[in-house]
Design a protein around this motif. Structure first.
Motif, PDB file in Angstrom:
ATOM      1  N   GLU A  54      48.302  46.919  48.625  1.00  0.00           N
ATOM      2  CA  GLU A  54      48.696  46.828  47.225  1.00  0.00           C
ATOM      3  C   GLU A  54      49.013  45.388  46.851  1.00  0.00           C
ATOM      4  OE1 GLU A  54      51.550  49.675  45.913  1.00  0.00           O
ATOM      5  OE2 GLU A  54      52.150  48.461  44.185  1.00  0.00           O
ATOM      6  N   ASN A  57      45.886  43.594  46.306  1.00  0.00           N
ATOM      7  CA  ASN A  57      45.307  43.972  45.012  1.00  0.00           C
ATOM      8  C   ASN A  57      45.945  43.189  43.878  1.00  0.00           C
ATOM      9  OD1 ASN A  57      43.343  45.812  45.720  1.00  0.00           O
ATOM     10  ND2 ASN A  57      44.770  47.527  45.782  1.00  0.00           N
ATOM     11  N   ALA A  61      44.410  40.318  41.210  1.00  0.00           N
ATOM     12  CA  ALA A  61      44.531  40.317  39.755  1.00  0.00           C
ATOM     13  C   ALA A  61      45.006  38.965  39.239  1.00  0.00           C
ATOM     14  CB  ALA A  61      45.492  41.424  39.311  1.00  0.00           C
ATOM     15  N   HIS A  63      44.142  36.213  40.570  1.00  0.00           N
ATOM     16  CA  HIS A  63      43.118  35.257  40.990  1.00  0.00           C
ATOM     17  C   HIS A  63      43.619  34.319  42.077  1.00  0.00           C
ATOM     18  CE1 HIS A  63      41.896  36.113  36.662  1.00  0.00           C
ATOM     19  NE2 HIS A  63      41.043  36.755  37.416  1.00  0.00           N
ATOM     20  N   GLU A  66      40.449  36.423  46.582  1.00  0.00           N
ATOM     21  CA  GLU A  66      39.197  37.060  46.188  1.00  0.00           C
ATOM     22  C   GLU A  66      38.849  38.094  47.238  1.00  0.00           C
ATOM     23  OE1 GLU A  66      36.673  33.699  46.022  1.00  0.00           O
ATOM     24  OE2 GLU A  66      36.938  33.381  43.875  1.00  0.00           O
ATOM     25  N   ALA A 154      52.582  36.904  29.413  1.00  0.00           N
ATOM     26  CA  ALA A 154      52.180  37.548  30.657  1.00  0.00           C
ATOM     27  C   ALA A 154      51.094  36.741  31.361  1.00  0.00           C
ATOM     28  CB  ALA A 154      51.691  38.964  30.370  1.00  0.00           C
ATOM     29  N   MET A 155      50.075  36.340  30.622  1.00  0.00           N
ATOM     30  CA  MET A 155      48.972  35.598  31.223  1.00  0.00           C
ATOM     31  C   MET A 155      49.454  34.332  31.904  1.00  0.00           C
ATOM     32  SD  MET A 155      45.812  35.713  28.591  1.00  0.00           S
ATOM     33  CE  MET A 155      44.489  36.856  28.924  1.00  0.00           C
ATOM     34  N   ILE A 160      48.577  32.259  35.463  1.00  0.00           N
ATOM     35  CA  ILE A 160      48.244  30.847  35.555  1.00  0.00           C
ATOM     36  C   ILE A 160      49.290  30.053  36.327  1.00  0.00           C
ATOM     37  CG2 ILE A 160      47.811  28.780  34.188  1.00  0.00           C
ATOM     38  CD1 ILE A 160      45.641  30.707  33.886  1.00  0.00           C
ATOM     39  N   LEU A 163      49.104  29.789  40.109  1.00  0.00           N
ATOM     40  CA  LEU A 163      47.938  29.025  40.547  1.00  0.00           C
ATOM     41  C   LEU A 163      48.179  27.527  40.368  1.00  0.00           C
ATOM     42  CD1 LEU A 163      44.731  30.934  39.428  1.00  0.00           C
ATOM     43  CD2 LEU A 163      45.320  30.139  41.703  1.00  0.00           C
TER      44      LEU A 163
ATOM     45  N   ASN B  57      47.281  50.819  39.008  1.00  0.00           N
ATOM     46  CA  ASN B  57      47.691  49.445  39.285  1.00  0.00           C
ATOM     47  C   ASN B  57      46.760  48.456  38.608  1.00  0.00           C
ATOM     48  OD1 ASN B  57      50.028  49.770  40.781  1.00  0.00           O
ATOM     49  ND2 ASN B  57      48.904  50.018  42.712  1.00  0.00           N
ATOM     50  N   ALA B  61      47.359  45.654  35.513  1.00  0.00           N
ATOM     51  CA  ALA B  61      47.007  44.239  35.534  1.00  0.00           C
ATOM     52  C   ALA B  61      46.244  43.848  34.269  1.00  0.00           C
ATOM     53  CB  ALA B  61      46.176  43.927  36.773  1.00  0.00           C
ATOM     54  N   HIS B  63      46.871  45.105  31.421  1.00  0.00           N
ATOM     55  CA  HIS B  63      47.790  45.391  30.316  1.00  0.00           C
ATOM     56  C   HIS B  63      47.323  46.576  29.483  1.00  0.00           C
ATOM     57  CE1 HIS B  63      48.391  40.901  30.923  1.00  0.00           C
ATOM     58  NE2 HIS B  63      49.452  41.487  31.433  1.00  0.00           N
ATOM     59  N   HIS B 151      38.001  31.042  35.191  1.00  0.00           N
ATOM     60  CA  HIS B 151      39.243  31.646  34.720  1.00  0.00           C
ATOM     61  C   HIS B 151      39.060  32.240  33.334  1.00  0.00           C
ATOM     62  CE1 HIS B 151      41.368  29.809  38.064  1.00  0.00           C
ATOM     63  NE2 HIS B 151      40.767  28.678  37.777  1.00  0.00           N
ATOM     64  N   MET B 155      39.462  36.199  32.512  1.00  0.00           N
ATOM     65  CA  MET B 155      40.519  36.642  31.606  1.00  0.00           C
ATOM     66  C   MET B 155      39.951  37.429  30.439  1.00  0.00           C
ATOM     67  SD  MET B 155      43.179  33.539  31.198  1.00  0.00           S
ATOM     68  CE  MET B 155      44.711  33.596  32.124  1.00  0.00           C
TER      69      MET B 155
END
Lengths: 233, 233
Positions: A54, A57, A61, A63, A66, A154-155, A160, A163, B57, B61, B63, B151, B155
């Motif tokens: 999990e 996973n 999401a 990034h 991979e 959220a993004m 971001i 990263l 899940n 991710a 939303h 990216h 997105m």
DNA sequence: CCTGACTATATTGTCGACACTTTGGTTGGC
DNA sequence: GCCAACCAAAGTGTCGACAATATAGTCAGG
């Protein structure tokens, strides 16, 4: 006036595993490009394989890793062009965030932001050299939250930000002294304070673009990484 | 020259479950705000609960659903302000995508884009009224891919797009005839063709802003939803 | 009658085991 | 000696069962 940032607290064991794994990757404990074996990580972190799965996973999401079906997951590789792409997205999103912040931040929030800036100014002027990643992140984060746009928030903070941090840490660009960036921060807050949406966005975009250019330059000439003048954003 | 879009194909059973569940939510088979019981969905879709869980899940991710620990997951609610926020993000990201597309698209890709536009023009002028969501999405998607920014692409096509579609479907704004939007598309491609990054971004942002305004207007006056002239972007 | 604690139930969180796919090496044939 | 098919080992994908937590209903006390 805390960092108000790491508000995300683990309630379930899967959360803890995810946070720890993410931290270990961002901090470089697990190297970029490394393979993430579920069974191996399962024994290493002493949790069931399902939780590792999990966590992977969720990292996918973001990034940060991979995954290929039936093969496995790898930590993303850090490439100059990947960094550039990341900063292009930041420029777009945080520019919009600044625009929206100019519209939606309360006067109290703006006052808080100014106070934060004054705090940073003391540190910069006294050359206590404490104005570094944490402060910079705090500044940007407040504007992002000030946009009051759920998707934007959220993004940036779930995706971001980590990263960007990973790039900073692993390319050795963390914890620098900053003077020019501080002035840019001032001007941005000024624009927000004036409710000048257009200017706020423009200045934020420039600010991030400058940072990107600085980092590109540093990547091209990795000569004196510790004496450079600007690299945060 | 296929849609090149739904390239994401399910390799594992979890993928299939995820795609199906997402489709059912986006299409409204599962209503906004509805609770997603893992056990219930498990029997309904005839797969193990673990797969349902993984699908949820992934939906979180994107939303598309919101989950609370030890409580469960619910489909997100569709609110006007949520839609506005979504289009603000689109404006920022797709604006940047258009800018980058003007820089990075090959001449061949631009030629293809022009061909697509001519195709759409025939449909619009002949009033075959087939220029609708699919064509519009195809147009935007090509520019997004043309940005060559991983990216950005991820997105928008993994996250934002499905949410936008959910709003369109459920608020009854799909499948309309569009004339003004077509001209805007033309101008955007012209700017990209001229390698005018600045203009490409500006026009794309305007295009999306106009769409947002149209939708807001429609939400305020839900009088004749089937005779409106523009709503895609 | 209302309030608070307790219990029962249903749902989520976690786990270990089994099934399938990939991968690298080996063997046999040409 | 080279190529193809096969085989074994390791790893991922999937599942059903158990444990932990929240929710709603009940009952006792005030």
């Amino acid at each position: 006036m805390p960092m108000s940032f790491f508000t995300e607290q683990a309630v379930t064991a899967a959360d803890k595993t995810f946070f720890q794994l993410r931290r270990d990757i961002v901090e470089g404990v697990i190297a970029p490009g490394a393979k993430l074996s579920e069974t191996e990580l399962s024994t290493k972190y002493e949790v069931s394989r399902a939780l590792i799965r999990e966590a992977i996973n969720r990292l996918e999401a973001c990034h940060i890793v991979e995954r290929k079906a039936n093969v496995g997951a790898r930590v993303v590789a850090l490439t100059p062009q990947g960094m550039i792409g990341l900063y292009q997205v930041r420029e777009a999103l945080e520019g919009m965030a600044a625009r929206l912040a100019a519209k939606h931040m309360t006067d109290a929030e703006i006052a808080d932001l100014n106070a934060l800036l004054n705090l940073h100014y003391q540190e910069v002027s006294h050359d206590e050299s404490y104005y570094q990643e944490a402060g910079d992140v705090d500044f940007h984060y407040r504007i992002i939250v000030g946009s009051k746009n759920r998707h934007l928030i959220a993004m940036l903070s779930d995706g971001i930000y980590h990263l960007v941090r990973m790039y900073r840490v692993q390319l050795g660009m963390a914890g620098p002294r900053v003077t020019t960036a501080f002035n840019e921060h001032r001007h941005i807050v000024q624009a927000i304070s004036n409710r000048d949406e257009e200017l706020a966005e423009l200045l934020m975009r420039r600010h991030i673009l400058y940072s990107r250019n600085s980092i590109e330059h540093k990547l091209a000439n990795p000569s004196h990484p510790l004496t450079d003048k600007r690299e945060t954003a």
